[in-house]
Design an enzyme around this catalytic site. Structure first.
Site, short mmCIF file in Angstrom:
data_model
loop_
_atom_site.label_atom_id
_atom_site.label_comp_id
_atom_site.label_asym_id
_atom_site.label_seq_id
_atom_site.Cartn_x
_atom_site.Cartn_y
_atom_site.Cartn_z
N ASP A 1 2.85 5.28 -5.46
CA ASP A 1 2.00 6.34 -5.42
C ASP A 1 2.89 7.74 -5.39
O ASP A 1 3.59 8.22 -4.57
CB ASP A 1 1.53 6.70 -3.86
CG ASP A 1 0.61 7.80 -3.38
OD1 ASP A 1 0.74 8.81 -4.62
OD2 ASP A 1 0.13 8.29 -2.57
N HIS B 1 -7.88 10.06 3.96
CA HIS B 1 -7.24 9.07 4.67
C HIS B 1 -7.69 9.28 6.10
O HIS B 1 -7.81 10.32 6.38
CB HIS B 1 -5.76 8.92 4.61
CG HIS B 1 -5.41 8.17 3.39
ND1 HIS B 1 -4.57 8.72 2.46
CD2 HIS B 1 -5.82 6.97 2.50
CE1 HIS B 1 -4.47 8.05 1.25
NE2 HIS B 1 -5.09 6.73 1.51
N GLY B 2 -7.59 8.25 6.99
CA GLY B 2 -8.07 8.48 8.36
C GLY B 2 -9.48 8.54 8.85
O GLY B 2 -10.13 8.29 7.98
N ASP C 1 0.91 -1.18 0.19
CA ASP C 1 0.15 0.02 -0.11
C ASP C 1 0.81 1.06 -0.15
O ASP C 1 1.89 1.57 0.88
CB ASP C 1 -1.02 0.04 1.39
CG ASP C 1 -2.04 0.88 1.21
OD1 ASP C 1 -2.39 1.49 0.09
OD2 ASP C 1 -2.55 1.15 2.51
N HIS C 2 0.71 2.14 -0.69
CA HIS C 2 1.35 3.31 -1.00
C HIS C 2 2.96 3.31 -0.92
O HIS C 2 3.43 3.74 -0.08
CB HIS C 2 0.94 4.25 0.26
CG HIS C 2 -0.26 4.87 -0.06
ND1 HIS C 2 -0.77 5.88 -0.87
CD2 HIS C 2 -1.73 4.62 0.61
CE1 HIS C 2 -1.95 6.18 -0.82
NE2 HIS C 2 -2.69 5.38 0.09
N GLU D 1 -1.42 6.12 -8.94
CA GLU D 1 -2.54 7.25 -8.35
C GLU D 1 -2.22 8.49 -8.94
O GLU D 1 -1.12 9.04 -9.40
CB GLU D 1 -2.21 7.47 -6.80
CG GLU D 1 -3.03 8.49 -6.31
CD GLU D 1 -3.07 8.67 -4.68
OE1 GLU D 1 -2.86 7.55 -3.94
OE2 GLU D 1 -3.35 9.76 -4.22
#
Ligand SMILES: [Zn+2]
Length: 349
Positions: free
Chosen positions: A105, A189-190, A83-84, A142
């Site tokens: 990303d 995010h978050g 991820d990322h 992305e």
């Protein structure tokens, strides 16, 4: 069953018209929760690790947790995804570790904070695609920048600061050849995504639909897509937590996305909320307990419940046995001979 290429898993999801949740893993309890939910609902699954997770758990521990999952649940197709990834080196190290998919990303510079230029993004993503496809590994790129920060990664700010431009998305897909594309449509995010239930002014589903029309073969990815349900927030606050009121992405909006080319949906915050709520409850109700299993077991069960529900809502439930994972050599061949090429000029849109 071997770990499956994420590309194959997403191609199958596109054929079946469903989405696949990508759930973050940092420790043993989380992967157990994900895999039990996958077994319970008979779902193919994407397990993903952020750079923060790789630091927290160490690569070798994480890798062996995934191998254990693969051994214990031979009937479940599992894609292991970075991820990322913030740089070519991060993605390369994940591929060398055995991940079947990476996200580059390039919307941010390697510091994971500063928005990068379009040209910089194309260049680093193209480099990762060349390296990954030669090895049969899937790449997610992305374009546009998501709001918020997670695991130290993110530009911060609102999800509306850098909405993806459909023309740029098409050019990006053409010049990089990514298998999957994360787009910015207003999500962050978050936990603190929206200050009220999101509508068309803050969640740009029309942009997503426009991009899918022009990139029918590139699988779209929704990040920052936890729903942040009120009942999970309430449990935390009922037992001493102090979460501010917040809204996530409603499941109906995700389902609208799935009808319009979204194949991968990243969910992390909801699982974090479920785990924390369950632990707080045990601490508040039975403060005399001190065996970690007394709170990790309910935490794991709470996460499993959320994951299983999302698997049903995204439509991946019941699809675990639809196909056999292709060997990695078949993916390498498909990339080399062009049959897996998704570029708009090649697929003729
Ligand atoms: Zn993300």
């Amino acid at each position: 069953m071997a770990l499956v290429s994420m590309r194959q898993l997403l191609d199958e999801a596109a054929k079946g018209g469903y989405g696949v949740g990508a759930f973050n893993v940092n420790d043993m309890e989380q992967i157990q929760a994900i895999m039990e939910a996958a077994k319970e609902t008979q779902s193919p699954v994407i397990v993903q690790a952020s750079r923060g997770a790789r630091q927290f758990a160490q690569d070798r521990y994480l890798f062996h947790l995934i191998l254990a999952a693969n051994e214990l649940y031979p009937e479940i197709p599992i894609a292991m995804h970075q991820d990322h990834g913030n740089s070519f080196e991060t993605c390369k190290s994940a591929i060398e570790l055995g991940f079947t998919s990476v996200m580059m990303d390039g919307s941010l510079k390697a510091d994971g904070k500063t928005p990068a230029s379009f040209e910089e993004n194309v260049e680093v993503t193209r480099k990762v695609v060349d390296f990954a496809h030669e090895r049969g590994v899937t790449v997610e790129g992305e374009i546009g920048v998501l709001g918020g920060v997670e695991d130290g990664h993110g530009a911060g700010g609102s999800g509306l600061d850098h909405i993806t431009d459909p023309d740029q998305a098409v050019e990006f897909a053409e010049r990089t050849g990514v298998d999957a594309l994360a787009i910015a449509i207003g999500t962050s995010h978050g936990a603190y995504k929206f200050t009220k239930k999101p509508d068309g002014s803050v969640l740009k589903m029309d942009v997503l639909i426009a991009i899918h029309k022009r990139l029918p073969k590139t699988h779209l990815v929704m990040h920052g897509s936890s729903s942040v349900p009120k009942d999970l927030q309430d449990i935390i606050n009922q037992y001493g937590g102090k979460l501010k009121e917040t809204w996530g992405v409603p499941v109906e909006e995700i389902q609208l996305g799935i009808r319009n080319g979204v194949r991968k949906i990243n969910v992390d915050t909801d699982n974090r909320l479920a785990i924390t709520g369950a632990i707080r409850k045990v601490f508040a109700e039975t403060p005399e307990k001190f065996d970690p299993r007394d709170y990790l077991k309910p935490a794991r069960e709470a996460m499993q419940k959320v994951v299983a529900l999302r698997m049903q809502q995204f439509g991946q439930a019941g699809h675990a046995q639809d196909y056999k994972p292709l060997p990695i050599t078949a993916m390498i061949k498909g990339y080399a001979d062009g049959t897996l090429d998704t570029r708009p000029s090649v697929v003729g849109v």
